[in-house]
Design a protein around this motif. Sequence first.
Motif, PDB file in Angstrom:
ATOM      1  N   ILE A   1       2.853  -2.282  -7.080  1.00  0.00           N
ATOM      2  CA  ILE A   1       1.446  -1.947  -7.333  1.00  0.00           C
ATOM      3  C   ILE A   1       0.558  -2.537  -6.243  1.00  0.00           C
ATOM      4  N   THR A   2       0.806  -3.799  -5.901  1.00  0.00           N
ATOM      5  CA  THR A   2      -0.013  -4.459  -4.877  1.00  0.00           C
ATOM      6  C   THR A   2       0.099  -3.744  -3.534  1.00  0.00           C
ATOM      7  N   SER A   3       1.310  -3.359  -3.157  1.00  0.00           N
ATOM      8  CA  SER A   3       1.491  -2.664  -1.882  1.00  0.00           C
ATOM      9  C   SER A   3       0.807  -1.301  -1.900  1.00  0.00           C
ATOM     10  N   GLU A   4       0.842  -0.607  -3.037  1.00  0.00           N
ATOM     11  CA  GLU A   4       0.162   0.685  -3.136  1.00  0.00           C
ATOM     12  C   GLU A   4      -1.344   0.533  -2.984  1.00  0.00           C
ATOM     13  N   VAL A   5      -1.888  -0.515  -3.601  1.00  0.00           N
ATOM     14  CA  VAL A   5      -3.332  -0.754  -3.482  1.00  0.00           C
ATOM     15  C   VAL A   5      -3.704  -1.060  -2.035  1.00  0.00           C
ATOM     16  N   TRP A   6      -2.889  -1.854  -1.351  1.00  0.00           N
ATOM     17  CA  TRP A   6      -3.208  -2.213   0.033  1.00  0.00           C
ATOM     18  C   TRP A   6      -3.136  -1.008   0.959  1.00  0.00           C
ATOM     19  N   VAL A   7      -2.209  -0.116   0.731  1.00  0.00           N
ATOM     20  CA  VAL A   7      -2.153   1.103   1.542  1.00  0.00           C
ATOM     21  C   VAL A   7      -3.413   1.934   1.325  1.00  0.00           C
ATOM     22  N   GLU A   8      -3.892   1.988   0.086  1.00  0.00           N
ATOM     23  CA  GLU A   8      -5.103   2.765  -0.184  1.00  0.00           C
ATOM     24  C   GLU A   8      -6.334   2.091   0.403  1.00  0.00           C
ATOM     25  N   LEU A   9      -6.406   0.765   0.351  1.00  0.00           N
ATOM     26  CA  LEU A   9      -7.522   0.053   0.994  1.00  0.00           C
ATOM     27  C   LEU A   9      -7.510   0.285   2.502  1.00  0.00           C
ATOM     28  N   LEU A  10      -6.323   0.280   3.086  1.00  0.00           N
ATOM     29  CA  LEU A  10      -6.197   0.564   4.513  1.00  0.00           C
ATOM     30  C   LEU A  10      -6.621   1.995   4.819  1.00  0.00           C
ATOM     31  N   GLY A  11      -6.168   2.943   3.998  1.00  0.00           N
ATOM     32  CA  GLY A  11      -6.522   4.336   4.218  1.00  0.00           C
ATOM     33  C   GLY A  11      -8.014   4.591   4.065  1.00  0.00           C
ATOM     34  N   TYR A  12      -8.650   3.925   3.109  1.00  0.00           N
ATOM     35  CA  TYR A  12     -10.094   4.098   2.907  1.00  0.00           C
ATOM     36  C   TYR A  12     -10.862   3.620   4.135  1.00  0.00           C
ATOM     37  N   ALA A  13     -10.464   2.475   4.671  1.00  0.00           N
ATOM     38  CA  ALA A  13     -11.115   1.966   5.879  1.00  0.00           C
ATOM     39  C   ALA A  13     -10.871   2.905   7.057  1.00  0.00           C
ATOM     40  N   ALA A  14      -9.658   3.439   7.150  1.00  0.00           N
ATOM     41  CA  ALA A  14      -9.319   4.320   8.263  1.00  0.00           C
ATOM     42  C   ALA A  14     -10.153   5.593   8.238  1.00  0.00           C
ATOM     43  N   ILE A  15     -10.328   6.182   7.073  1.00  0.00           N
ATOM     44  CA  ILE A  15     -11.052   7.442   6.965  1.00  0.00           C
ATOM     45  C   ILE A  15     -12.539   7.257   7.231  1.00  0.00           C
ATOM     46  N   HIS A  16     -13.099   6.132   6.814  1.00  0.00           N
ATOM     47  CA  HIS A  16     -14.545   5.963   6.869  1.00  0.00           C
ATOM     48  C   HIS A  16     -15.047   5.291   8.141  1.00  0.00           C
ATOM     49  N   CYS A  17     -14.164   4.930   9.023  1.00  0.00           N
ATOM     50  CA  CYS A  17     -14.599   4.389  10.315  1.00  0.00           C
ATOM     51  C   CYS A  17     -14.906   5.554  11.256  1.00  0.00           C
TER      52      CYS A  17
ATOM     53  N   LEU B   1       7.426  -1.249   6.665  1.00  0.00           N
ATOM     54  CA  LEU B   1       5.985  -1.076   6.507  1.00  0.00           C
ATOM     55  C   LEU B   1       5.581   0.359   6.821  1.00  0.00           C
ATOM     56  N   ARG B   2       6.168   0.929   7.858  1.00  0.00           N
ATOM     57  CA  ARG B   2       5.868   2.325   8.189  1.00  0.00           C
ATOM     58  C   ARG B   2       6.311   3.258   7.064  1.00  0.00           C
ATOM     59  N   GLU B   3       7.472   2.956   6.488  1.00  0.00           N
ATOM     60  CA  GLU B   3       7.950   3.785   5.378  1.00  0.00           C
ATOM     61  C   GLU B   3       7.007   3.701   4.185  1.00  0.00           C
ATOM     62  N   LEU B   4       6.521   2.512   3.902  1.00  0.00           N
ATOM     63  CA  LEU B   4       5.595   2.342   2.789  1.00  0.00           C
ATOM     64  C   LEU B   4       4.339   3.183   3.003  1.00  0.00           C
ATOM     65  N   ILE B   5       3.740   3.076   4.190  1.00  0.00           N
ATOM     66  CA  ILE B   5       2.500   3.801   4.473  1.00  0.00           C
ATOM     67  C   ILE B   5       2.734   5.304   4.442  1.00  0.00           C
ATOM     68  N   PHE B   6       3.777   5.753   5.110  1.00  0.00           N
ATOM     69  CA  PHE B   6       4.037   7.190   5.198  1.00  0.00           C
ATOM     70  C   PHE B   6       4.390   7.776   3.838  1.00  0.00           C
ATOM     71  N   ASP B   7       5.208   7.083   3.070  1.00  0.00           N
ATOM     72  CA  ASP B   7       5.598   7.594   1.755  1.00  0.00           C
ATOM     73  C   ASP B   7       4.399   7.690   0.819  1.00  0.00           C
ATOM     74  N   GLU B   8       3.511   6.707   0.880  1.00  0.00           N
ATOM     75  CA  GLU B   8       2.321   6.745   0.028  1.00  0.00           C
ATOM     76  C   GLU B   8       1.404   7.898   0.415  1.00  0.00           C
TER      77      GLU B   8
END
Length: 688
Positions: free
Chosen positions: A625-641, A439-446
């Motif tokens: 594709i699904t995992s890429e979308v979820w990383v971006e949804l997570l990143g969007y929430a992280a940036i805007h909090c 999971l860390r690799e997925l997030i970091f690589d994206e």
Amino acid sequence: MGNTKILAEAKNLWMKLNLRGAILTSLSLQVFLIFFAPMRKRWSNRWFTILMWSAYLVADSVAVYAFGLIAKVQIVGGGTSDSEVDAYGDLLAFWAPFLLLHLGGPDTITAFALEDNELWRRHLLNLLFQLGTACYVFYQYLPSNKLTVPTVLVFIGGTIKYIERTRALYLASFSKFRGSLLPSVGFDRDSHAPIEMMQEPNIESRDAGEQNKTDLDDREVIITAFFHFTTFKGILVELPLHLSQMNESFEFFGRMITAKDAFRVIEAELNFFYDVLYTKAAVVQSPTGYLFRAISIGSVVTAFALFYVLNKHGFHEYDVRITYTLLLGAVGLEFVALGRLICSDWTIALLGRFKKHRIGSTFEKFLLKFKSERSPFALHILHARWSRSIFQYNLIDSSLRRSPRRPPTRIEKLLGLIPLGALFDDLKPGRVEPYSDKLRELIFDELKRKQLVARNFESKMEICAARGEWALEHSETEQDCTNLLPFVCDVDYDESLLLWHVATELCYNTDPDETRNDRVNSKVLSDYMLHLMIKRPDMMSAVGGYGEIRFRYTCDEMDEFISKNPSDGSKTKISKERACQSLLSGFSKVEPRLQEGKIIRSVLAKACALARVLQNIEKEKRWKITSEVWVELLGYAAIHCRPYNYAQQLSKGGELVTLVWLLMAQLGFYRHLRVAVSPETDRLLENT
């Protein structure tokens, strides 16, 4: 007369027992806090949080209460004979400074929540009042006090500890914390030094080095984290950063570093943030702090030695034991605090400046072995930084647990009149999953892939605003995702999150392949994001919208659907796999309207439509594709909090979204970036 005398003696005995009990309770709470307070940043358990909160509040109250009892005993007498009055009074005067030590609190916790830091003025007033009380108690037994010197020594140590706590609260208050960083923001207007501009990423050199990644040792992790902490601590109070300030961060996270090491650095960096906001680190970790800490320890140890050699004739044996307990407790707490101070990340970061000196290097190696996870002493647990697990919440699971519905009993109706259900639901331990290396690799690589694409300020801001569309348009699978874009572009963020959560669950339970990493990662992120939206709305306040309302509508429709579709020959339960298949077939003829204006309703129909679109894609590409979308949804929430919410969360176990927020900021995805075209332009912008 006889009854009156008996009542008076009983009252005096109760007062003495009450005082002794209060003092010993105060000491016990200090022992509890110094050992267990650090655990709250790596254990997000509601019951443990309540226990810590209670101990934090009661510790001060008990110490103040004991001060009041000492003053009262002086007025009404302690129930002793005339020959024992002076000896007992001397002990009372000696006990009072120990309460100052307790009010100073352990190094491991100065504030339970950020709001406590804003109350530093109240603590300053309490400091002055309690110092006055201690001086008054001591003055009452002068000049015949046999314990004058030990009392003065403990008084010095207690005063230092209390001042440390008050100053730590003051420095951690957001107004002071922000003000202390303002001089370092931007550049000196009178300076003509050139500004280092952000260089274009060297893609070739990075790609060539991908095959030669090396793991960072513990020393490199801590020193790098401390460097980034000093550079980026302004983001905690939303101060702007120049792109030029991020050059070192770009170089570090863009070179040959693994995802595991990247997260290790971020965890260590957040640990520095936690120490500054919730402990005495900002006060103690300085030359002045070291000096006063040495004075405090020396005072307490000397007081213990003087009391040990003192002739204790006239003192009650039980009171002597209590005094020894207080002294041993004070000495023990001081040395535990000293041990934590020496073994802290701050000390290793400081020793990193003296790596050329042999003594410093040898001591540093010893500390690193002591803190290492492979340490034979197994004491690394005391220094663990954050929890390596994330909470999970699943919509379909929660609906299945509520099914089948039955009429409430009379007792349940009566209990329903008392709003305790929500409270006990919150106190129940939630389902957790470890965030694995994959999971860390997925997030970091994206995130790293986005950093390589974002070559300028505008592209970085574009990626910051993306909530799924960038991932679909730039998927590594090169799959045409045009038919998926309406499910992120034409709906609000909270609705998109619910849509992809249900769709991910439907695809997950109808796809038997359990070996695919992207499938597992998508499931974990999906359940985690729903947990944030439902259980931690403060972390999603900036992007949540009507998410909780839509969630309730969706749950109601899900409950109704499940109650009408029993399966597997069971009248009580429906299996999860069968429920997902029924949902897909039951909503197959429903045409969802993606554009609904301001209408808020269930998302089940649209989620089933999204799931069917995903199922038409090849499995391997689908889950990528699904995992890429979820990383971006997570990143969007992280940036805007708001960063303030992340600072609050640090004391409650931390969150994966906090790690992602800090990692994204150091990769350049930060909403308060400033672009400096030239020194002259930058100075003009600052003047305007």
